[in-house]
Design an enzyme around this catalytic site. Structure first.
Site, PDB file in Angstrom:
ATOM      1  N   LYS A  50       5.336  -7.424  30.986  1.00 27.05           N
ATOM      2  CA  LYS A  50       6.632  -7.222  31.622  1.00 27.05           C
ATOM      3  C   LYS A  50       7.420  -6.334  30.668  1.00 27.05           C
ATOM      4  O   LYS A  50       7.860  -6.784  29.615  1.00 27.05           O
ATOM      5  CB  LYS A  50       7.359  -8.540  31.864  1.00 27.05           C
ATOM      6  CG  LYS A  50       8.624  -8.345  32.721  1.00 27.05           C
ATOM      7  CD  LYS A  50       9.874  -8.587  31.932  1.00 27.05           C
ATOM      8  CE  LYS A  50      11.101  -8.262  32.791  1.00 27.05           C
ATOM      9  NZ  LYS A  50      12.297  -8.991  32.395  1.00 27.05           N
ATOM     10  N   TYR A  77       5.914 -10.212  27.213  1.00 31.80           N
ATOM     11  CA  TYR A  77       7.256  -9.782  27.583  1.00 31.80           C
ATOM     12  C   TYR A  77       7.763  -8.875  26.472  1.00 31.80           C
ATOM     13  O   TYR A  77       8.046  -9.322  25.372  1.00 31.80           O
ATOM     14  CB  TYR A  77       8.146 -11.014  27.752  1.00 31.80           C
ATOM     15  CG  TYR A  77       9.528 -10.779  28.351  1.00 31.80           C
ATOM     16  CD1 TYR A  77      10.049  -9.492  28.506  1.00 31.80           C
ATOM     17  CD2 TYR A  77      10.307 -11.842  28.754  1.00 31.80           C
ATOM     18  CE1 TYR A  77      11.305  -9.290  29.039  1.00 31.80           C
ATOM     19  CE2 TYR A  77      11.571 -11.654  29.298  1.00 31.80           C
ATOM     20  CZ  TYR A  77      12.067 -10.384  29.430  1.00 31.80           C
ATOM     21  OH  TYR A  77      13.320 -10.192  29.957  1.00 31.80           O
TER      22      TYR A  77
END
Length: 312
Positions: A173, A145
């Site tokens: 992400k 992330y």
């Protein structure tokens, strides 16, 4: 109140009501077994007999335990119909590994983690942190992330190359603001890796430059509009997609315009438009005030209008 003891001293306290639990935890550093005693005419059970009492206890349950229980409910509700990616990052490796291990035991599809926040760690320490989390769930895919504007550190190409040595890392992400980062991660990793677009306001931009999917904070309140955006991009109807993206962004700007936190606004909209009672937000996030009712109504109507216009 009951004091559970063993030879050598106390080992825990059983306490009734959330008020007593809060007070006890503020005074002593001991494990607390929380219960709520309540009589119901149609039930012989009086110790935490219904979900109402469980929810009362959840209000004073440590955050980590709440997250464990919440995940169990999510996995059960998904019932293999939805992909579940569980975020497991804590500010210490031990708790993160524990959450990763538990997530794998429930059969989630993947886990994800941001870098540790507050302390600005060198890249080798971030890689070690992520890899140790991954080692606690060795049979589960791992999604990096990247959100440098909040985490304080960015996923560099060097760190990404190091993480790709872990066979369980399947993608990123990406919530950094430059859309170019999606292209760089995709080009470096190749077709076998998944790059998710993060900023909701740049949804079509992320797809246009190579993202395979998106993960966003406002999808839950306007899922139909984001699904329509994805369909328009895949159909190469970019003029319509751009127009809808602008509409989506105006809705997001409206939801961010209240005194209360955006997620509080979202929950109120879902109650108004969908009949879902989801409660409020946890402190220190700001709760809604009376003037936010106008924001909620206006945003809710904007959503209905957009769904009608685009046939959602």
């Amino acid at each position: 109140m009951t004091l559970a003891a063993k030879e050598g001293g106390a080992m825990g306290i059983r306490a009734n009501t959330r008020e007593d639990i809060r007070e006890i935890r503020s005074q002593v550093d001991l494990p607390v077994i929380g219960i709520v005693k309540r009589d119901y005419e149609d039930s012989s059970i009086y110790i935490t007999p219904t979900i109402k009492e469980v929810e009362e206890l959840m209000e004073v349950t440590p955050e980590k335990a709440r997250r464990v229980i919440d995940l169990e409910n999510v996995v059960k509700a998904a019932e293999s119909k939805l992909t579940v990616i569980n975020h497991v990052a804590c500010n210490n490796t031990k708790d993160s590994m524990e959450l990763a291990r538990h997530a794998e035991s429930l059969g989630v599809d993947a886990i994800a983690a941001i870098p540790p926040i507050y302390f600005r760690l060198p890249e080798h320490a971030i890689a070690k942190y992520w890899n140790e989390i991954s080692s606690a769930a060795p049979n589960t895919d791992f999604v990096i992330y990247n959100i440098p504007q909040l985490a304080g550190v960015a996923l560099t190409m060097g760190l990404f190359a190091e993480m790709r040595r872990n066979p369980r890392v399947i993608g990123v992400k990406n919530s950094s603001m430059p859309v170019q980062d999606i292209q760089m991660f995709k080009q470096a990793a190749g077709e076998d890796y998944i790059i998710f677009s993060g900023p909701d306001e740049q949804f079509i931009s992320g797809f246009a430059i190579g993202a395979e999917g998106g993960i966003g904070g406002t999808y839950g309140v306007i899922p139909e509009l984001f699904l329509k955006l994805e369909a328009l991009v895949k159909a190469n109807e970019m003029e319509k997609a751009r127009k809808l993206q602008y509409t989506v962004n105006e809705i997001i700007y409206k939801m961010c315009s209240g005194h209360g936190n955006m997620y509080g606004i979202i929950k109120a909209i879902l109650k108004l438009n969908e009949g879902l009672e989801l409660g409020g937000v946890r402190v220190p996030l700001a709760s809604l005030i009376e003037s936010d009712e106008t924001v909620v109504r206006e945003a809710a109507q904007m959503i209905l209008d957009a769904k009608a216009e685009y046939g959602c």
